[in-house]
Design a protein around this motif. Structure first.
Motif, PDB file in Angstrom:
ATOM      1  N   SER A   1      -2.241-105.522 -19.954  1.00  0.00           N
ATOM      2  CA  SER A   1      -3.594-106.813 -20.097  1.00  0.00           C
ATOM      3  C   SER A   1      -2.753-108.318 -19.312  1.00  0.00           C
ATOM      4  N   GLN A   2      -3.894-108.498 -19.207  1.00  0.00           N
ATOM      5  CA  GLN A   2      -4.062-110.180 -18.721  1.00  0.00           C
ATOM      6  C   GLN A   2      -2.452-110.684 -19.145  1.00  0.00           C
ATOM      7  N   SER A   3      -2.139-111.616 -17.820  1.00  0.00           N
ATOM      8  CA  SER A   3      -1.117-112.297 -19.203  1.00  0.00           C
ATOM      9  C   SER A   3      -1.738-114.127 -19.495  1.00  0.00           C
ATOM     10  N   GLY A   4      -0.997-113.808 -20.784  1.00  0.00           N
ATOM     11  CA  GLY A   4      -1.634-114.312 -22.203  1.00  0.00           C
ATOM     12  C   GLY A   4      -2.306-113.790 -23.259  1.00  0.00           C
ATOM     13  N   THR A   5      -1.849-112.734 -23.005  1.00  0.00           N
ATOM     14  CA  THR A   5      -2.685-112.408 -23.790  1.00  0.00           C
ATOM     15  C   THR A   5      -1.381-110.982 -24.970  1.00  0.00           C
ATOM     16  N   GLY A   6       0.257-111.897 -24.779  1.00  0.00           N
ATOM     17  CA  GLY A   6       0.717-111.402 -25.830  1.00  0.00           C
ATOM     18  C   GLY A   6       1.184-110.350 -26.081  1.00  0.00           C
ATOM     19  N   LYS A   7       1.498-110.255 -24.305  1.00  0.00           N
ATOM     20  CA  LYS A   7       3.015-108.869 -23.922  1.00  0.00           C
ATOM     21  C   LYS A   7       4.016-109.075 -24.331  1.00  0.00           C
ATOM     22  N   THR A   8       4.233-109.859 -23.841  1.00  0.00           N
ATOM     23  CA  THR A   8       5.465-110.947 -23.858  1.00  0.00           C
ATOM     24  C   THR A   8       6.734-111.148 -25.449  1.00  0.00           C
TER      25      THR A   8
ATOM     26  N   ASN B   1       1.280-119.762 -15.043  1.00  0.00           N
ATOM     27  CA  ASN B   1       0.734-119.287 -15.554  1.00  0.00           C
ATOM     28  C   ASN B   1       1.299-119.533 -17.097  1.00  0.00           C
ATOM     29  N   LYS B   2       3.067-118.459 -17.011  1.00  0.00           N
ATOM     30  CA  LYS B   2       3.674-118.606 -17.890  1.00  0.00           C
ATOM     31  C   LYS B   2       3.793-120.296 -19.322  1.00  0.00           C
ATOM     32  N   LEU B   3       4.439-121.365 -17.586  1.00  0.00           N
ATOM     33  CA  LEU B   3       4.480-122.609 -18.138  1.00  0.00           C
ATOM     34  C   LEU B   3       3.306-123.501 -18.301  1.00  0.00           C
ATOM     35  N   ILE B   4       1.923-122.922 -18.212  1.00  0.00           N
ATOM     36  CA  ILE B   4       0.951-124.038 -18.417  1.00  0.00           C
ATOM     37  C   ILE B   4       0.094-123.100 -20.007  1.00  0.00           C
ATOM     38  N   ARG B   5       0.603-121.978 -20.057  1.00  0.00           N
ATOM     39  CA  ARG B   5      -0.052-121.440 -21.171  1.00  0.00           C
ATOM     40  C   ARG B   5       0.414-122.053 -22.897  1.00  0.00           C
ATOM     41  N   SER B   6      -0.293-122.434 -22.752  1.00  0.00           N
ATOM     42  CA  SER B   6      -0.007-122.991 -24.783  1.00  0.00           C
ATOM     43  C   SER B   6      -0.353-121.810 -25.974  1.00  0.00           C
ATOM     44  N   ASN B   7      -1.578-121.597 -25.733  1.00  0.00           N
ATOM     45  CA  ASN B   7      -2.382-120.176 -25.980  1.00  0.00           C
ATOM     46  C   ASN B   7      -2.147-119.018 -25.938  1.00  0.00           C
ATOM     47  N   LEU B   8      -2.987-117.914 -27.176  1.00  0.00           N
ATOM     48  CA  LEU B   8      -3.525-117.080 -26.704  1.00  0.00           C
ATOM     49  C   LEU B   8      -4.787-116.536 -25.634  1.00  0.00           C
TER      50      LEU B   8
ATOM     51  N   ALA C   1       7.331-119.023 -37.759  1.00  0.00           N
ATOM     52  CA  ALA C   1       7.766-120.477 -37.079  1.00  0.00           C
ATOM     53  C   ALA C   1       6.930-120.121 -35.676  1.00  0.00           C
ATOM     54  N   MET C   2       6.604-119.612 -34.736  1.00  0.00           N
ATOM     55  CA  MET C   2       6.373-119.538 -33.830  1.00  0.00           C
ATOM     56  C   MET C   2       4.760-119.928 -33.649  1.00  0.00           C
ATOM     57  N   GLY C   3       4.311-119.455 -35.048  1.00  0.00           N
ATOM     58  CA  GLY C   3       2.840-120.611 -35.599  1.00  0.00           C
ATOM     59  C   GLY C   3       1.761-119.549 -35.069  1.00  0.00           C
ATOM     60  N   PHE C   4       2.069-118.014 -35.198  1.00  0.00           N
ATOM     61  CA  PHE C   4       1.541-116.595 -34.662  1.00  0.00           C
ATOM     62  C   PHE C   4       1.497-116.177 -36.427  1.00  0.00           C
ATOM     63  N   ASN C   5      -0.205-116.437 -36.764  1.00  0.00           N
ATOM     64  CA  ASN C   5      -0.774-115.877 -38.166  1.00  0.00           C
ATOM     65  C   ASN C   5      -1.028-114.310 -37.973  1.00  0.00           C
ATOM     66  N   ARG C   6      -1.318-113.768 -36.829  1.00  0.00           N
ATOM     67  CA  ARG C   6      -1.757-111.988 -36.968  1.00  0.00           C
ATOM     68  C   ARG C   6      -1.448-111.459 -35.488  1.00  0.00           C
ATOM     69  N   PRO C   7      -1.358-110.608 -35.519  1.00  0.00           N
ATOM     70  CA  PRO C   7      -1.829-109.805 -34.196  1.00  0.00           C
ATOM     71  C   PRO C   7      -2.515-109.691 -33.431  1.00  0.00           C
ATOM     72  N   SER C   8      -2.440-110.242 -31.904  1.00  0.00           N
ATOM     73  CA  SER C   8      -3.276-110.711 -30.568  1.00  0.00           C
ATOM     74  C   SER C   8      -3.754-108.923 -30.459  1.00  0.00           C
ATOM     75  N   LYS C   9      -4.756-109.065 -30.600  1.00  0.00           N
ATOM     76  CA  LYS C   9      -5.183-108.100 -29.529  1.00  0.00           C
ATOM     77  C   LYS C   9      -4.674-106.543 -29.594  1.00  0.00           C
TER      78      LYS C   9
HETATM   79  P1  ADP Z   1       1.702-112.061 -21.938  1.00  0.00           P
HETATM   80  O1  ADP Z   1       3.386-112.168 -22.114  1.00  0.00           O
HETATM   81  O2  ADP Z   1       0.475-110.727 -22.045  1.00  0.00           O
HETATM   82  O3  ADP Z   1       1.474-113.206 -20.604  1.00  0.00           O
HETATM   83  P2  ADP Z   1       2.024-113.810 -23.976  1.00  0.00           P
HETATM   84  O4  ADP Z   1       3.567-113.127 -25.048  1.00  0.00           O
HETATM   85  O5  ADP Z   1       3.542-115.555 -22.958  1.00  0.00           O
HETATM   86  O6  ADP Z   1       1.104-113.230 -23.689  1.00  0.00           O
HETATM   87  O7  ADP Z   1       1.582-114.991 -24.859  1.00  0.00           O
HETATM   88  C1  ADP Z   1       0.775-116.183 -24.425  1.00  0.00           C
HETATM   89  C2  ADP Z   1       0.242-117.013 -25.555  1.00  0.00           C
HETATM   90  O8  ADP Z   1      -0.038-116.719 -26.326  1.00  0.00           O
HETATM   91  C3  ADP Z   1       2.163-117.905 -25.802  1.00  0.00           C
HETATM   92  O9  ADP Z   1       1.419-118.831 -25.898  1.00  0.00           O
HETATM   93  C4  ADP Z   1       2.458-117.300 -26.908  1.00  0.00           C
HETATM   94  O10 ADP Z   1       3.628-118.103 -27.443  1.00  0.00           O
HETATM   95  C5  ADP Z   1       1.258-116.742 -27.999  1.00  0.00           C
HETATM   96  N1  ADP Z   1       1.422-115.738 -28.804  1.00  0.00           N
HETATM   97  C6  ADP Z   1       1.646-114.559 -28.535  1.00  0.00           C
HETATM   98  N2  ADP Z   1       1.190-113.769 -29.170  1.00  0.00           N
HETATM   99  C7  ADP Z   1       0.909-114.519 -30.323  1.00  0.00           C
HETATM  100  C8  ADP Z   1       0.319-114.532 -31.735  1.00  0.00           C
HETATM  101  N3  ADP Z   1       0.279-112.543 -32.563  1.00  0.00           N
HETATM  102  N4  ADP Z   1      -1.007-115.210 -32.278  1.00  0.00           N
HETATM  103  C9  ADP Z   1      -0.926-116.475 -31.550  1.00  0.00           C
HETATM  104  N5  ADP Z   1       0.410-116.644 -31.026  1.00  0.00           N
HETATM  105  C10 ADP Z   1       0.324-115.639 -30.319  1.00  0.00           C
END
Ligand code: ADP
Length: 445
Positions: A108-115, A33-40, A79-87
């Motif tokens: 929270s489920q994978s892909g929600t911005g925990k890492t 899931n991490k490898l294929i995830r490209s955004n939130l 630089a990572m392209g984050f504009n605002r914090p996730s939920k």
């Molecule tokens: P989790 O740890 O919950 O699986 P990640 O932190 O890996 O989630 O975030 C999932 C994806 O969303 C990653 O590709 C990450 O770069 C991106 N991401 C995380 N936070 C943001 C944010 N605030 N805005 C845009 N993208 C984000």
């Protein structure tokens, strides 16, 4: 008596092996899931927040500026392209960056911005002028640790004074040395060794402790105990953070045991539903007939992209071959592939390079390939006892309420047995599955 005890020990071995496989599976799924995830991951659910001190104000932020991050970190975030914090970050970041430090359990489920959240917290708390480990992050596997390490490197790109070290098996250091890197990330066994036996790290100087993927962690024999032993070596003032994608009772018990006085943040998973899905079934007599029915369907309707699920590798391989012969561009996902290979196949499919993805049930379990318009169950999902696997059926076909487009699901039935499975699935969800005549396909929309 001997044969009885012989059987018992064999049983035990099987059990241990099985639990090993399951934990491997969980870690592999998480990595995939991490490898294929490209955004939130999108979600409309509300975050639940439980504060340890209910009298202190509840902070949440809508922008990264409000967090008063060090300039190179803010630069890294943008630089990572984050504009605002996730939920989840809206609440988790202010808690993690507060003074004095607060402990946190977040689910929270994978892909929600925990890492991204805890990486930012670790980077914020580091004092780069101190040349010793200050943040310790434990992950269930080597591969998962590397993934998190990559995020640390990306986010810390403009903060080169902060250095990172991997505490993973195979990373052999000279005896008696002391680490100078401020952040150490690794697997529990090696981290424990480095703190206790080898003393490369002085645990008393750790300011932030992160336990990532707690649900995967406790599924692995030994990791739970090792994590607790690491935690016990840390000072009382150390900030403790735990993250998990799921929250079964066992994870919860572990979390409460290892994180003292926590704040708790939970974000419910988006529910999947069959409401926006048209479900059909087709009756056939053999796998050849099923293939013919599939061709008829392809001839009758325009299918942008389809995922086809088979029970065995052999069927999947055979079907992929037949479809190729018919001129389809087919991707095949199979159990003998490495996680990275699987991720590459899924990525290509996502980009539309192939229009059909054929996969085995096992291979695709737990991965989120959202929003293919057509799902075909060449074989229906059954569990190991031959009962309908409703959960898998829902996950495969269902869409998350608000974001889901309409979808089409076609189930292929080729025996009394599979007809029975289909009926039970239909009953379970209380949603009609319509019969489809593949010689007369006008009825599909
Ligand atoms: P989790 O740890 O919950 O699986 P990640 O932190 O890996 O989630 O975030 C999932 C994806 O969303 C990653 O590709 C990450 O770069 C991106 N991401 C995380 N936070 C943001 C944010 N605030 N805005 C845009 N993208 C984000």
């Amino acid at each position: 008596a001997e044969s009885v005890s012989g059987l018992k020990s064999k049983d035990l071995v099987n059990k241990a092996f099985l639990s090993f496989l399951i934990s491997e599976d969980k870690a592999a799924q998480s990595l995939l899931n991490k490898l294929i995830r490209s955004n939130l991951v999108n979600t409309t659910n509300q975050v639940e927040v439980l504060q340890r001190d209910p009298n202190s104000p509840l902070y949440s932020v809508k922008s990264f500026e409000e967090l008063r991050l060090k300039p190179p970190l803010l630069q890294g975030v943008y630089a990572m392209g984050f504009n605002r914090p996730s939920k989840i970050q809206e609440n988790a970041l202010p808690m993690m960056l507060a003074e004095p430090p607060q402990n946190l359990i977040a689910q929270s489920q994978s892909g929600t911005g925990k890492t991204a959240a805890f990486v930012l917290a670790m980077l914020s708390h580091v004092d780069p002028s101190n040349k010793w480990p200050q943040c310790l992050c434990v992950s269930p596997t080597y591969e998962l640790a590397l993934q998190t390490g990559k995020v640390i490197e990306q986010m810390g790109k403009f903060y080169p004074e902060v250095k990172l070290m991997y505490a993973i098996r195979g990373n052999k250091l000279e005896r008696g040395m002391k680490l100078q890197e401020q952040i150490v990330i690794g697997t529990p066994g090696t981290v424990l060794d480095w703190c206790q036996k080898l003393k490369f790290i002085d645990p008393k100087k750790i300011k932030v402790f992160v336990l990532d993927e707690a649900d995967v962690m406790i599924a692995t024999q030994g990791h739970l105990d090792q994590s607790i032993r690491i935690q016990r070596m840390l000072p009382k003032t150390c900030q403790m953070l735990l993250f998990s994608a799921t929250f079964e009772e066992t994870v919860w018990n572990f979390a409460k045991r290892i994180i003292p006085d926590p704040n708790i943040i939970k974000l419910k998973r988006e529910e999947e539903t069959l409401d926006t899905i048209k479900q059909y079934y087709v009756v056939c007599n053999s796998k050849e007939e099923k293939f013919q029915a599939l061709c008829n369907i392809y001839g009758a309707i325009t299918i942008a992209q389809a995922m086809i699920f088979c029970h065995t590798r052999r069927t999947a391989g055979w079907l992929a071959g037949e479809l190729s012969k018919e001129g389809h561009q087919v991707a095949l996902l199979s159990g003998e592939m490495q996680v990275e290979q699987r991720a590459a196949v899924i990525q290509r499919f996502r980009e539309g390079k192939e229009k059909v993805l054929v996969t085995t049930n096992v291979c695709a379990r737990g991965i989120d390939v959202e929003q293919v318009s057509v799902v075909i169950n060449f074989d229906l999902p059954v569990d190991k006892d031959g009962n309908p696997d409703n959960e898998t059926y829902l996950h495969r076909i269902g869409r998350t309420g608000r974001f889901g487009k309409r979808g089409l699901a076609i189930n292929m039935v080729d025996s009394k047995f599979s007809m029975n499975i289909l009926n039970r699935i239909q009953e379970h969800f209380n949603k009609k599955i319509e019969k489809l005549d593949t010689d007369d396909l006008d009825e599909i929309e």
